[in-house]
Write a protein that holds these residues in place. Structure first.
Motif, PDB file in Angstrom:
ATOM      1  N   MET A  58       0.819  -1.224   0.000  1.00 47.98           N
ATOM      2  CA  MET A  58       0.000   0.000   0.000  1.00 47.98           C
ATOM      3  C   MET A  58       0.846   1.264   0.000  1.00 47.98           C
ATOM      4  SD  MET A  58      -3.271  -0.525  -0.124  1.00 47.98           S
ATOM      5  CE  MET A  58      -4.143   0.781   0.727  1.00 47.98           C
ATOM      6  N   ALA A  59       2.195   1.121  -0.250  1.00 44.15           N
ATOM      7  CA  ALA A  59       3.057   2.311  -0.222  1.00 44.15           C
ATOM      8  C   ALA A  59       2.656   3.321  -1.289  1.00 44.15           C
ATOM      9  CB  ALA A  59       4.516   1.909  -0.399  1.00 44.15           C
ATOM     10  N   GLY A  60       1.903   2.847  -2.325  1.00 48.33           N
ATOM     11  CA  GLY A  60       1.470   3.748  -3.374  1.00 48.33           C
ATOM     12  C   GLY A  60       0.149   4.416  -3.065  1.00 48.33           C
ATOM     13  N   ALA A  61      -0.470   4.097  -1.898  1.00 47.27           N
ATOM     14  CA  ALA A  61      -1.747   4.721  -1.528  1.00 47.27           C
ATOM     15  C   ALA A  61      -1.573   6.228  -1.485  1.00 47.27           C
ATOM     16  CB  ALA A  61      -2.210   4.196  -0.168  1.00 47.27           C
ATOM     17  N   LYS A  62      -2.633   6.936  -1.876  1.00 44.26           N
ATOM     18  CA  LYS A  62      -2.541   8.392  -1.924  1.00 44.26           C
ATOM     19  C   LYS A  62      -3.502   9.050  -0.940  1.00 44.26           C
ATOM     20  CE  LYS A  62      -0.869   9.132  -6.603  1.00 44.26           C
ATOM     21  NZ  LYS A  62      -1.136   9.748  -7.904  1.00 44.26           N
ATOM     22  N   GLY A  63      -3.044  10.173  -0.376  1.00 42.50           N
ATOM     23  CA  GLY A  63      -3.889  10.962   0.503  1.00 42.50           C
ATOM     24  C   GLY A  63      -3.921  12.396   0.028  1.00 42.50           C
ATOM     25  N   LEU A  64      -5.061  13.052   0.228  1.00 42.59           N
ATOM     26  CA  LEU A  64      -5.175  14.473  -0.137  1.00 42.59           C
ATOM     27  C   LEU A  64      -4.703  15.290   1.058  1.00 42.59           C
ATOM     28  CD1 LEU A  64      -5.993  16.515  -2.267  1.00 42.59           C
ATOM     29  CD2 LEU A  64      -8.320  16.484  -1.348  1.00 42.59           C
ATOM     30  N   VAL A  65      -3.554  15.947   0.887  1.00 42.84           N
ATOM     31  CA  VAL A  65      -2.846  16.602   1.992  1.00 42.84           C
ATOM     32  C   VAL A  65      -2.962  18.113   1.847  1.00 42.84           C
ATOM     33  CG1 VAL A  65      -0.568  16.924   3.048  1.00 42.84           C
ATOM     34  CG2 VAL A  65      -1.240  14.674   2.159  1.00 42.84           C
ATOM     35  N   SER A  66      -3.398  18.783   2.914  1.00 47.33           N
ATOM     36  CA  SER A  66      -3.477  20.243   2.836  1.00 47.33           C
ATOM     37  C   SER A  66      -2.199  20.903   3.330  1.00 47.33           C
ATOM     38  CB  SER A  66      -4.680  20.780   3.603  1.00 47.33           C
ATOM     39  OG  SER A  66      -4.569  20.476   4.956  1.00 47.33           O
ATOM     40  N   GLY A  67      -1.397  20.198   4.107  1.00 50.81           N
ATOM     41  CA  GLY A  67      -0.139  20.784   4.551  1.00 50.81           C
ATOM     42  C   GLY A  67       0.559  19.910   5.568  1.00 50.81           C
ATOM     43  N   VAL A  68       1.808  20.260   5.867  1.00 49.69           N
ATOM     44  CA  VAL A  68       2.563  19.559   6.909  1.00 49.69           C
ATOM     45  C   VAL A  68       3.247  20.594   7.802  1.00 49.69           C
ATOM     46  CG1 VAL A  68       3.035  17.572   5.422  1.00 49.69           C
ATOM     47  CG2 VAL A  68       4.750  19.366   5.632  1.00 49.69           C
ATOM     48  N   ILE A  69       3.475  20.205   9.044  1.00 48.28           N
ATOM     49  CA  ILE A  69       4.370  20.953   9.932  1.00 48.28           C
ATOM     50  C   ILE A  69       5.474  19.971  10.306  1.00 48.28           C
ATOM     51  CG2 ILE A  69       4.622  22.105  12.152  1.00 48.28           C
ATOM     52  CD1 ILE A  69       1.741  22.917  12.057  1.00 48.28           C
ATOM     53  N   PRO A  70       6.718  20.244   9.922  1.00 44.32           N
ATOM     54  CA  PRO A  70       7.786  19.261  10.171  1.00 44.32           C
ATOM     55  C   PRO A  70       8.085  19.065  11.654  1.00 44.32           C
ATOM     56  CG  PRO A  70       8.488  20.937   8.592  1.00 44.32           C
ATOM     57  CD  PRO A  70       7.197  21.398   9.164  1.00 44.32           C
ATOM     58  N   PHE A  71       7.887  20.119  12.460  1.00 45.78           N
ATOM     59  CA  PHE A  71       8.162  20.007  13.895  1.00 45.78           C
ATOM     60  C   PHE A  71       7.055  20.709  14.676  1.00 45.78           C
ATOM     61  CE2 PHE A  71      12.382  20.366  11.837  1.00 45.78           C
ATOM     62  CZ  PHE A  71      12.806  19.064  12.056  1.00 45.78           C
ATOM     63  N   SER A  72       6.411  19.992  15.556  1.00 41.99           N
ATOM     64  CA  SER A  72       5.394  20.584  16.423  1.00 41.99           C
ATOM     65  C   SER A  72       5.523  19.979  17.815  1.00 41.99           C
ATOM     66  CB  SER A  72       3.983  20.297  15.885  1.00 41.99           C
ATOM     67  OG  SER A  72       3.013  20.598  16.865  1.00 41.99           O
ATOM     68  N   SER A  73       5.365  20.831  18.821  1.00 42.89           N
ATOM     69  CA  SER A  73       5.406  20.318  20.198  1.00 42.89           C
ATOM     70  C   SER A  73       4.026  20.387  20.845  1.00 42.89           C
ATOM     71  CB  SER A  73       6.413  21.123  21.026  1.00 42.89           C
ATOM     72  OG  SER A  73       6.039  22.495  21.020  1.00 42.89           O
ATOM     73  N   VAL A  74       2.982  20.693  20.038  1.00 49.33           N
ATOM     74  CA  VAL A  74       1.639  20.847  20.620  1.00 49.33           C
ATOM     75  C   VAL A  74       0.616  19.885  20.008  1.00 49.33           C
ATOM     76  CG1 VAL A  74       1.991  23.274  21.214  1.00 49.33           C
ATOM     77  CG2 VAL A  74       1.033  22.703  18.988  1.00 49.33           C
ATOM     78  N   ASP A  75       1.073  18.926  19.228  1.00 47.66           N
ATOM     79  CA  ASP A  75       0.136  18.011  18.560  1.00 47.66           C
ATOM     80  C   ASP A  75       0.361  16.572  18.994  1.00 47.66           C
ATOM     81  OD1 ASP A  75      -1.442  19.673  16.456  1.00 47.66           O
ATOM     82  OD2 ASP A  75       0.612  20.384  16.266  1.00 47.66           O
ATOM     83  N   GLY A  76       0.616  16.397  20.289  1.00 51.06           N
ATOM     84  CA  GLY A  76       0.888  15.070  20.819  1.00 51.06           C
ATOM     85  C   GLY A  76       2.187  15.092  21.579  1.00 51.06           C
ATOM     86  N   PRO A  77       2.578  13.938  22.145  1.00 56.25           N
ATOM     87  CA  PRO A  77       3.773  13.906  23.002  1.00 56.25           C
ATOM     88  C   PRO A  77       5.069  14.105  22.220  1.00 56.25           C
ATOM     89  CG  PRO A  77       2.855  11.702  22.714  1.00 56.25           C
ATOM     90  CD  PRO A  77       1.893  12.645  22.064  1.00 56.25           C
ATOM     91  N   GLY A  78       5.953  14.922  22.776  1.00 55.33           N
ATOM     92  CA  GLY A  78       7.268  15.110  22.175  1.00 55.33           C
ATOM     93  C   GLY A  78       7.241  16.016  20.957  1.00 55.33           C
ATOM     94  N   ASN A  79       8.257  15.851  20.147  1.00 55.86           N
ATOM     95  CA  ASN A  79       8.404  16.661  18.938  1.00 55.86           C
ATOM     96  C   ASN A  79       7.864  15.865  17.753  1.00 55.86           C
ATOM     97  OD1 ASN A  79       9.163  18.906  17.517  1.00 55.86           O
ATOM     98  ND2 ASN A  79      11.247  18.195  17.152  1.00 55.86           N
ATOM     99  N   ARG A  80       6.890  16.452  17.019  1.00 53.97           N
ATOM    100  CA  ARG A  80       6.157  15.637  16.049  1.00 53.97           C
ATOM    101  C   ARG A  80       6.108  16.252  14.657  1.00 53.97           C
ATOM    102  NH1 ARG A  80       3.798  11.914  19.293  1.00 53.97           N
ATOM    103  NH2 ARG A  80       2.618  11.003  17.574  1.00 53.97           N
ATOM    104  N   PHE A  81       6.090  15.364  13.680  1.00 54.32           N
ATOM    105  CA  PHE A  81       5.764  15.721  12.298  1.00 54.32           C
ATOM    106  C   PHE A  81       4.241  15.647  12.208  1.00 54.32           C
ATOM    107  CE2 PHE A  81       4.923  14.874   7.881  1.00 54.32           C
ATOM    108  CZ  PHE A  81       5.945  15.464   7.162  1.00 54.32           C
ATOM    109  N   VAL A  82       3.603  16.715  11.721  1.00 52.98           N
ATOM    110  CA  VAL A  82       2.133  16.730  11.656  1.00 52.98           C
ATOM    111  C   VAL A  82       1.689  16.836  10.203  1.00 52.98           C
ATOM    112  CG1 VAL A  82       0.016  17.776  12.520  1.00 52.98           C
ATOM    113  CG2 VAL A  82       2.105  17.927  13.873  1.00 52.98           C
ATOM    114  N   LEU A  83       0.815  15.917   9.838  1.00 53.65           N
ATOM    115  CA  LEU A  83       0.270  15.873   8.479  1.00 53.65           C
ATOM    116  C   LEU A  83      -1.205  16.278   8.564  1.00 53.65           C
ATOM    117  CD1 LEU A  83       0.969  14.784   5.570  1.00 53.65           C
ATOM    118  CD2 LEU A  83      -0.045  12.624   6.322  1.00 53.65           C
ATOM    119  N   PHE A  84      -1.577  17.304   7.813  1.00 51.60           N
ATOM    120  CA  PHE A  84      -2.959  17.769   7.803  1.00 51.60           C
ATOM    121  C   PHE A  84      -3.631  17.270   6.527  1.00 51.60           C
ATOM    122  CE2 PHE A  84      -0.609  20.716  10.430  1.00 51.60           C
ATOM    123  CZ  PHE A  84      -1.442  20.900  11.518  1.00 51.60           C
ATOM    124  N   LEU A  85      -4.677  16.477   6.685  1.00 47.49           N
ATOM    125  CA  LEU A  85      -5.402  15.948   5.529  1.00 47.49           C
ATOM    126  C   LEU A  85      -6.574  16.871   5.192  1.00 47.49           C
ATOM    127  CD1 LEU A  85      -5.401  12.110   6.250  1.00 47.49           C
ATOM    128  CD2 LEU A  85      -3.698  13.528   5.072  1.00 47.49           C
TER     129      LEU A  85
END
Ligand code: SF4
Ligand code: SF4
Length: 284
Positions: A1-28
């Motif tokens: 399923m590595a070829g599966a596609k998602g419609l992505v509105s944006g990413v934040i490479p580093f966030s400390s407010v979207d879960g524990p620790g330092n996170r990559f956040v993908l906005f669908l």
């Protein structure tokens, strides 16, 4: 399923407010709610290529070609006039990405990350893509250590959570209002699925936290909050409950008249919940 596609509105490479620790956040892109207090309203709908935004870009990053709006990210200065112009709660910048493309982006930032959060829009609206992405991360020799979190409005049936169960480490659920009438006024939908999701995820040990976004005069009646707290206490008295005060930044004009809660109001919210016996209430 590595070829599966998602419609992505944006990413934040580093966030400390979207879960524990330092996170990559993908906005669908795409959501099944229409919340008064949405802070990402441009993620609610898919773009319909109406073209209204194509001529407002000051840097020429948008064009209308053969009936489709094209976005040239190399020219984009993120002035976001397109998003302000869109009357459909969409963005011309959402793009389809494969799992491989997103994994490559995560890999580039991985040394500084402790986890990946998929948010929205509503992440569970693209559950097959989220599952494929999380499986690819889980099964990767170097990325398998990353904690995988779904950030959701909770309006997903059990079969969606079943689909995600083996691939995610947990889900954070927003409960917009415990009273169903208030919830319908705030989101356009019932909270029945949300409450069921909270119970189901808690029973499976995969409920990371429940978030209560409180808007003075809209969903902050203390008796409602006490009923909500009593219900959450029955689900799990040690559940992490995050109380988030409404902020006007980024919301649509219809929410601009809503007050932001004072420190005293936030304290009263926390007290109403802690008074029920919930042991893990955080104010944000
Ligand atoms: S669920 Fe989230 S993304 Fe969807 S409308 Fe509500 S706040 Fe916005
Ligand atoms: S982003 Fe909005 S205004 Fe622009 S083409 Fe799409 S639907 Fe139309």
């Amino acid at each position: 399923m590595a070829g599966a596609k998602g419609l992505v509105s944006g990413v934040i490479p580093f966030s400390s407010v979207d879960g524990p620790g330092n996170r990559f956040v993908l906005f669908l892109q795409g959501c099944n709610f229409d919340c008064i207090a949405c802070h990402n309203p441009h993620t609610i709908s898919p773009c319909n290529d109406c073209g209204l935004c194509a001529h407002v870009c000051p840097s020429g990053a948008l064009s209308l070609e053969h009936g489709f709006v094209r976005w040239n990210d190399a020219l984009c200065t993120s002035a976001e006039l397109c998003i302000a112009r869109c009357p459909y709660d969409a963005t011309p910048k959402a793009r389809w990405h494969t799992v491989d493309e997103i994994v490559a982006d995560i890999r580039a930032h991985a040394p500084y990350l402790s986890g990946v959060t998929v948010s929205g829009g509503e992440a569970t609206q693209q559950a097959a893509f989220v599952r494929a992405l999380f499986e690819a991360l889980r099964d990767d020799d170097t990325l398998g250590r990353l904690h995988r979190l779904v950030d959701s409005n909770g309006a997903a049936p059990q079969d969606v959570w079943d689909e995600l169960a083996d691939a995610m480490d947990g889900a954070a659920i927003d409960l917009k209002a415990f009273d169903d009438e208030v919830h319908r006024r705030m989101t356009g939908a019932s909270n029945a699925l949300v409450l069921r999701s909270i119970e189901l995820l808690a029973a499976r040990g995969s409920l990371h936290e429940v978030r209560l976004l409180l808007l003075p005069g809209v969903n902050d009646r203390l008796d409602d909050l006490a009923r909500c707290g009593a219900w959450l206490h029955r689900v799990d008295p040690n559940l992490r409950v995050k109380v988030i005060g409404f902020r006007r930044h980024g919301v649509r004009p219809r929410a601009a008249q809503v007050d932001e809660p004072s420190a005293a109001e936030m304290g009263a919210y926390a007290e109403a919940l802690r008074g029920i016996g919930l042991t893990n209430v955080e104010l944000v």
